[in-house]
Design an enzyme around this catalytic site. Structure first.
Site, PDB file in Angstrom:
ATOM      1  N   GLY A  11       2.743  -1.140   4.272  1.00  0.00           N
ATOM      2  CA  GLY A  11       2.776   0.278   3.927  1.00  0.00           C
ATOM      3  C   GLY A  11       4.206   0.727   3.699  1.00  0.00           C
ATOM      4  N   GLY A  12       4.797   1.343   4.729  1.00  0.00           N
ATOM      5  CA  GLY A  12       6.140   1.917   4.634  1.00  0.00           C
ATOM      6  C   GLY A  12       7.173   1.030   3.944  1.00  0.00           C
ATOM      7  CG  HIS A  54      -6.073   1.839   5.149  1.00  0.00           C
ATOM      8  ND1 HIS A  54      -5.637   2.853   5.969  1.00  0.00           N
ATOM      9  CD2 HIS A  54      -5.041   0.962   5.036  1.00  0.00           C
ATOM     10  CE1 HIS A  54      -4.384   2.605   6.319  1.00  0.00           C
ATOM     11  NE2 HIS A  54      -3.994   1.463   5.776  1.00  0.00           N
ATOM     12  CD  GLU A  82      -3.102   5.597   6.666  1.00  0.00           C
ATOM     13  OE1 GLU A  82      -3.049   5.631   5.429  1.00  0.00           O
ATOM     14  OE2 GLU A  82      -2.190   5.122   7.375  1.00  0.00           O
ATOM     15  CB  SER A 113       5.043  -1.546  11.952  1.00  0.00           C
ATOM     16  OG  SER A 113       4.590  -0.215  12.160  1.00  0.00           O
ATOM     17  N   GLY A 146       2.189   2.435  10.660  1.00  0.00           N
ATOM     18  CA  GLY A 146       3.125   3.545  10.480  1.00  0.00           C
ATOM     19  C   GLY A 146       3.814   3.989  11.766  1.00  0.00           C
ATOM     20  CG  ASN A 161      -1.731   1.199   1.429  1.00  0.00           C
ATOM     21  OD1 ASN A 161      -1.808   2.050   0.533  1.00  0.00           O
ATOM     22  ND2 ASN A 161      -2.389   1.327   2.577  1.00  0.00           N
ATOM     23  CD1 TRP A 162       3.952   1.275  -2.659  1.00  0.00           C
ATOM     24  CD2 TRP A 162       3.804   2.256  -4.676  1.00  0.00           C
ATOM     25  NE1 TRP A 162       4.825   0.642  -3.514  1.00  0.00           N
ATOM     26  CE2 TRP A 162       4.759   1.225  -4.754  1.00  0.00           C
ATOM     27  CE3 TRP A 162       3.538   3.003  -5.829  1.00  0.00           C
ATOM     28  CZ2 TRP A 162       5.446   0.929  -5.926  1.00  0.00           C
ATOM     29  CZ3 TRP A 162       4.225   2.715  -6.997  1.00  0.00           C
ATOM     30  CH2 TRP A 162       5.170   1.703  -7.043  1.00  0.00           C
ATOM     31  CE  LYS A 163      -0.280   3.318   4.706  1.00  0.00           C
ATOM     32  NZ  LYS A 163      -0.218   3.435   6.150  1.00  0.00           N
ATOM     33  CD  GLU A 218      -3.735  -2.496   7.304  1.00  0.00           C
ATOM     34  OE1 GLU A 218      -2.672  -2.802   6.780  1.00  0.00           O
ATOM     35  OE2 GLU A 218      -4.292  -1.404   7.117  1.00  0.00           O
TER      36      GLU A 218
HETATM   37  P1  PGA Z   1       2.646   0.385   7.617  1.00  0.00           P
HETATM   38  O1  PGA Z   1       1.194   0.565   6.953  1.00  0.00           O
HETATM   39  O2  PGA Z   1       3.212  -0.906   7.093  1.00  0.00           O
HETATM   40  O3  PGA Z   1       3.418   1.578   7.183  1.00  0.00           O
HETATM   41  O4  PGA Z   1       2.435   0.337   9.097  1.00  0.00           O
HETATM   42  C1  PGA Z   1       0.317  -0.526   6.766  1.00  0.00           C
HETATM   43  C2  PGA Z   1      -0.980  -0.060   6.144  1.00  0.00           C
HETATM   44  O5  PGA Z   1      -1.458   1.019   6.495  1.00  0.00           O
HETATM   45  O6  PGA Z   1      -1.565  -0.757   5.302  1.00  0.00           O
END
Ligand code: PGA
Length: 259
Positions: free
Chosen positions: A236-237, A97, A99, A215, A175, A10-12, A169
Protein backbone atom coordinates in the site's frame (compact mmCIF):
# COMPACT_ATOMS: atom_id res chain seq x y z
CA UNK A 1 11.82 -24.12 -6.06
CA UNK A 2 10.24 -20.77 -5.29
CA UNK A 3 7.14 -19.80 -7.25
CA UNK A 4 7.44 -16.69 -9.45
CA UNK A 5 7.15 -13.62 -7.22
CA UNK A 6 4.24 -11.27 -7.66
CA UNK A 7 4.46 -7.72 -6.34
CA UNK A 8 1.40 -5.46 -6.43
CA UNK A 9 0.99 -1.80 -5.61
CA UNK A 10 -2.36 -0.93 -4.09
CA UNK A 11 -2.65 2.82 -4.49
CA UNK A 12 -5.99 2.92 -2.63
CA UNK A 13 -7.67 6.35 -3.00
CA UNK A 14 -4.52 8.10 -4.25
CA UNK A 15 -3.32 9.26 -7.68
CA UNK A 16 -6.87 9.19 -9.05
CA UNK A 17 -6.21 12.27 -11.15
CA UNK A 18 -4.88 10.74 -14.38
CA UNK A 19 -1.89 13.05 -14.71
CA UNK A 20 -0.66 11.99 -11.25
CA UNK A 21 -0.93 8.32 -12.17
CA UNK A 22 0.82 8.91 -15.51
CA UNK A 23 3.73 10.73 -13.90
CA UNK A 24 4.16 8.09 -11.28
CA UNK A 25 4.02 5.23 -13.78
CA UNK A 26 6.47 7.00 -16.09
CA UNK A 27 8.87 7.17 -13.15
CA UNK A 28 8.37 3.52 -12.33
CA UNK A 29 8.81 2.52 -15.97
CA UNK A 30 12.14 4.26 -16.14
CA UNK A 31 13.30 2.35 -13.06
CA UNK A 32 12.03 -0.96 -14.42
CA UNK A 33 14.15 -1.01 -17.54
CA UNK A 34 15.50 -4.55 -17.32
CA UNK A 35 13.31 -7.55 -17.88
CA UNK A 36 12.71 -8.89 -14.38
CA UNK A 37 11.46 -12.37 -13.64
CA UNK A 38 8.75 -11.05 -11.30
CA UNK A 39 5.09 -10.29 -12.00
CA UNK A 40 4.30 -6.67 -11.20
CA UNK A 41 1.03 -4.82 -11.10
CA UNK A 42 -0.32 -1.48 -9.94
CA UNK A 43 -3.92 -0.96 -8.86
CA UNK A 44 -4.83 2.73 -9.28
CA UNK A 45 -8.27 4.22 -8.57
CA UNK A 46 -10.90 3.67 -11.30
CA UNK A 47 -10.49 7.19 -12.69
CA UNK A 48 -6.84 6.57 -13.56
CA UNK A 49 -7.22 3.07 -14.99
CA UNK A 50 -7.46 3.95 -18.68
CA UNK A 51 -4.46 6.27 -18.55
CA UNK A 52 -2.51 3.71 -16.53
CA UNK A 53 -3.27 0.96 -19.05
CA UNK A 54 -2.28 3.23 -21.93
CA UNK A 55 1.05 4.30 -20.40
CA UNK A 56 2.11 0.77 -19.40
CA UNK A 57 1.29 -0.92 -22.72
CA UNK A 58 4.15 -3.13 -23.92
CA UNK A 59 5.94 -3.01 -20.54
CA UNK A 60 6.29 -5.61 -17.79
CA UNK A 61 3.85 -3.63 -15.62
CA UNK A 62 0.25 -4.82 -15.47
CA UNK A 63 -2.72 -2.88 -14.23
CA UNK A 64 -5.35 -4.03 -11.78
CA UNK A 65 -8.48 -2.58 -10.22
CA UNK A 66 -9.16 -2.28 -6.51
CA UNK A 67 -12.72 -3.62 -6.61
CA UNK A 68 -15.51 -4.50 -9.02
CA UNK A 69 -19.09 -5.80 -9.15
CA UNK A 70 -20.02 -9.27 -10.35
CA UNK A 71 -23.08 -8.19 -12.36
CA UNK A 72 -22.30 -7.23 -15.95
CA UNK A 73 -24.71 -4.28 -16.16
CA UNK A 74 -27.78 -2.97 -14.37
CA UNK A 75 -29.21 -0.74 -11.71
CA UNK A 76 -26.25 -0.68 -9.30
CA UNK A 77 -25.62 3.02 -8.81
CA UNK A 78 -21.99 3.79 -8.19
CA UNK A 79 -20.68 0.32 -9.02
CA UNK A 80 -18.15 -0.71 -11.68
CA UNK A 81 -18.63 -4.09 -13.33
CA UNK A 82 -15.73 -6.56 -13.40
CA UNK A 83 -16.66 -7.03 -17.02
CA UNK A 84 -16.00 -3.33 -17.78
CA UNK A 85 -12.63 -3.65 -16.09
CA UNK A 86 -11.64 -6.68 -18.12
CA UNK A 87 -12.84 -4.94 -21.23
CA UNK A 88 -10.64 -1.86 -20.78
CA UNK A 89 -7.58 -4.06 -20.25
CA UNK A 90 -7.22 -4.71 -16.52
CA UNK A 91 -5.50 -7.99 -15.70
CA UNK A 92 -6.00 -8.10 -11.95
CA UNK A 93 -8.60 -7.12 -9.37
CA UNK A 94 -8.14 -6.88 -5.60
CA UNK A 95 -11.07 -8.55 -3.85
CA UNK A 96 -11.93 -8.94 -0.19
CA UNK A 97 -9.49 -6.27 0.96
CA UNK A 98 -9.95 -5.60 4.67
CA UNK A 99 -10.91 -1.98 3.96
CA UNK A 100 -13.77 -3.29 1.80
CA UNK A 101 -14.72 -5.86 4.43
CA UNK A 102 -14.56 -3.50 7.41
CA UNK A 103 -15.39 -0.02 6.12
CA UNK A 104 -17.90 -1.08 3.46
CA UNK A 105 -19.21 -4.19 5.19
CA UNK A 106 -18.57 -6.59 2.33
CA UNK A 107 -19.55 -10.11 3.27
CA UNK A 108 -17.76 -13.35 2.40
CA UNK A 109 -20.69 -14.32 0.22
CA UNK A 110 -20.53 -11.07 -1.75
CA UNK A 111 -16.76 -11.49 -2.15
CA UNK A 112 -17.28 -15.06 -3.31
CA UNK A 113 -19.55 -13.92 -6.13
CA UNK A 114 -16.95 -11.39 -7.24
CA UNK A 115 -14.08 -13.91 -7.14
CA UNK A 116 -16.09 -16.37 -9.22
CA UNK A 117 -17.02 -13.72 -11.76
CA UNK A 118 -13.45 -12.43 -12.05
CA UNK A 119 -12.15 -15.95 -12.69
CA UNK A 120 -14.83 -16.62 -15.30
CA UNK A 121 -13.74 -13.63 -17.40
CA UNK A 122 -9.97 -14.03 -17.06
CA UNK A 123 -9.35 -11.35 -14.47
CA UNK A 124 -6.90 -12.56 -11.83
CA UNK A 125 -8.36 -12.03 -8.36
CA UNK A 126 -6.00 -10.93 -5.62
CA UNK A 127 -8.07 -12.48 -2.87
CA UNK A 128 -7.33 -10.97 0.54
CA UNK A 129 -7.74 -12.54 3.96
CA UNK A 130 -6.55 -11.49 7.39
CA UNK A 131 -7.38 -11.16 11.05
CA UNK A 132 -7.89 -8.05 13.21
CA UNK A 133 -5.73 -7.32 16.25
CA UNK A 134 -8.53 -8.39 18.56
CA UNK A 135 -8.88 -11.70 16.73
CA UNK A 136 -5.12 -12.29 16.88
CA UNK A 137 -4.92 -11.46 20.56
CA UNK A 138 -7.75 -13.83 21.36
CA UNK A 139 -5.97 -16.65 19.52
CA UNK A 140 -8.50 -16.80 16.68
CA UNK A 141 -6.24 -15.98 13.71
CA UNK A 142 -6.35 -19.42 12.10
CA UNK A 143 -10.10 -19.87 12.66
CA UNK A 144 -10.78 -16.52 11.01
CA UNK A 145 -8.60 -17.28 8.00
CA UNK A 146 -10.19 -20.70 7.61
CA UNK A 147 -13.66 -19.18 7.85
CA UNK A 148 -12.82 -16.55 5.22
CA UNK A 149 -11.59 -19.30 2.90
CA UNK A 150 -14.54 -21.57 3.47
CA UNK A 151 -17.03 -18.85 2.67
CA UNK A 152 -15.32 -16.61 0.15
CA UNK A 153 -13.88 -19.41 -1.96
CA UNK A 154 -16.81 -21.80 -2.13
CA UNK A 155 -17.71 -23.37 -5.49
CA UNK A 156 -14.36 -22.59 -7.07
CA UNK A 157 -12.72 -25.40 -9.03
CA UNK A 158 -9.12 -26.51 -8.63
CA UNK A 159 -8.29 -25.24 -12.09
CA UNK A 160 -9.65 -21.81 -11.20
CA UNK A 161 -8.14 -21.51 -7.75
CA UNK A 162 -4.61 -21.88 -9.08
CA UNK A 163 -5.18 -18.86 -11.32
CA UNK A 164 -6.01 -16.72 -8.30
CA UNK A 165 -3.48 -15.05 -6.02
CA UNK A 166 -3.99 -15.01 -2.26
CA UNK A 167 -2.95 -12.05 -0.16
CA UNK A 168 -2.51 -12.55 3.56
CA UNK A 169 -2.99 -9.13 5.09
CA UNK A 170 -3.21 -8.99 8.87
CA UNK A 171 -5.54 -6.03 9.47
CA UNK A 172 -3.42 -4.78 12.37
CA UNK A 173 -0.44 -4.40 10.03
CA UNK A 174 -2.18 -2.45 7.27
CA UNK A 175 -1.15 1.19 7.14
CA UNK A 176 -0.03 1.05 10.76
CA UNK A 177 3.72 0.72 10.27
CA UNK A 178 3.51 -2.56 12.23
CA UNK A 179 4.65 -5.42 10.03
CA UNK A 180 4.12 -9.04 10.90
CA UNK A 181 7.52 -10.56 11.60
CA UNK A 182 8.74 -12.88 8.85
CA UNK A 183 8.04 -15.80 11.23
CA UNK A 184 4.50 -14.64 12.04
CA UNK A 185 3.74 -14.17 8.35
CA UNK A 186 5.33 -17.48 7.34
CA UNK A 187 3.28 -19.37 9.93
CA UNK A 188 0.03 -18.13 8.40
CA UNK A 189 1.23 -18.54 4.81
CA UNK A 190 2.08 -22.15 5.59
CA UNK A 191 -1.34 -22.56 7.18
CA UNK A 192 -3.05 -21.10 4.09
CA UNK A 193 -1.11 -23.40 1.79
CA UNK A 194 -2.32 -26.31 3.86
CA UNK A 195 -5.92 -25.16 3.56
CA UNK A 196 -5.50 -25.23 -0.23
CA UNK A 197 -3.89 -28.66 0.01
CA UNK A 198 -6.77 -30.07 2.07
CA UNK A 199 -9.47 -28.43 -0.01
CA UNK A 200 -7.89 -29.17 -3.41
CA UNK A 201 -4.55 -30.97 -3.79
CA UNK A 202 -0.82 -30.75 -3.14
CA UNK A 203 -0.34 -29.69 -6.73
CA UNK A 204 -2.72 -26.74 -6.30
CA UNK A 205 -1.12 -25.83 -2.97
CA UNK A 206 2.37 -25.90 -4.47
CA UNK A 207 1.53 -23.67 -7.38
CA UNK A 208 -0.72 -21.01 -5.84
CA UNK A 209 1.00 -17.75 -4.96
CA UNK A 210 0.45 -16.17 -1.56
CA UNK A 211 1.43 -12.53 -1.12
CA UNK A 212 1.99 -10.85 2.20
CA UNK A 213 0.53 -7.37 2.77
CA UNK A 214 0.77 -4.94 5.68
CA UNK A 215 3.38 -2.18 6.02
CA UNK A 216 5.85 -3.71 3.57
CA UNK A 217 8.80 -1.40 3.03
CA UNK A 218 12.17 -1.75 1.32
CA UNK A 219 13.67 -2.34 4.77
CA UNK A 220 11.59 -5.44 5.57
CA UNK A 221 10.65 -6.92 2.19
CA UNK A 222 13.80 -9.02 1.70
CA UNK A 223 13.38 -10.92 4.98
CA UNK A 224 9.68 -11.47 4.30
CA UNK A 225 10.25 -12.69 0.73
CA UNK A 226 12.93 -15.09 1.93
CA UNK A 227 10.29 -17.14 3.73
CA UNK A 228 9.43 -20.34 1.96
CA UNK A 229 5.71 -19.71 1.62
CA UNK A 230 5.76 -15.98 0.88
CA UNK A 231 5.53 -15.38 -2.86
CA UNK A 232 5.49 -11.61 -3.00
CA UNK A 233 3.72 -8.64 -1.55
CA UNK A 234 0.70 -6.41 -1.80
CA UNK A 235 2.09 -2.99 -1.04
CA UNK A 236 0.00 0.00 0.00
CA UNK A 237 1.79 3.08 1.34
CA UNK A 238 5.24 2.20 -0.01
CA UNK A 239 3.87 1.73 -3.54
CA UNK A 240 3.04 5.44 -3.74
CA UNK A 241 6.71 6.23 -4.01
CA UNK A 242 8.28 4.76 -7.16
CA UNK A 243 11.72 4.41 -5.64
CA UNK A 244 10.42 2.47 -2.62
CA UNK A 245 8.23 0.25 -4.74
CA UNK A 246 11.13 -0.46 -7.08
CA UNK A 247 13.37 -1.36 -4.15
CA UNK A 248 10.74 -3.81 -2.89
CA UNK A 249 10.63 -5.39 -6.35
CA UNK A 250 14.43 -5.58 -6.36
CA UNK A 251 14.42 -7.46 -3.07
CA UNK A 252 12.11 -10.07 -4.64
CA UNK A 253 14.52 -10.38 -7.56
CA UNK A 254 17.42 -10.84 -5.14
CA UNK A 255 15.59 -13.58 -3.24
CA UNK A 256 14.64 -15.38 -6.45
CA UNK A 257 18.29 -15.38 -7.50
CA UNK A 258 19.40 -17.27 -4.41
CA UNK A 259 16.84 -20.01 -4.97
P1 PGA B 1 0.11 -0.86 3.59
O1 PGA B 1 -1.21 -1.42 2.87
O2 PGA B 1 1.29 -1.40 2.83
O3 PGA B 1 -0.01 0.62 3.51
O4 PGA B 1 0.08 -1.37 5.00
C1 PGA B 1 -1.29 -2.74 2.36
C2 PGA B 1 -2.65 -3.00 1.77
O5 PGA B 1 -3.65 -2.53 2.32
O6 PGA B 1 -2.78 -3.68 0.74
Amino acid sequence: MKRKFIIGGNWKMNKGIPVDAINSLKGLKSLLKEDLDVDIFIAPPFTSLTSAIEITKGTNLSIGAQNGHFEDTGAFTGEISLNFLRNIGCNYVILGHSERRHIFNESDDFINQKVRKALSIGLIPIFCVGETLKERESGKTKDIIEFQFENSLKDISEEDITKAVIAYEPVWAIGTGKTATPEQAEEIHFFIRNIIKDKYSSKAADSIRIQYGGSIKPGNSYELFKQENIDGGLVGGASLNEESFYNIIKSAVEVSQIH
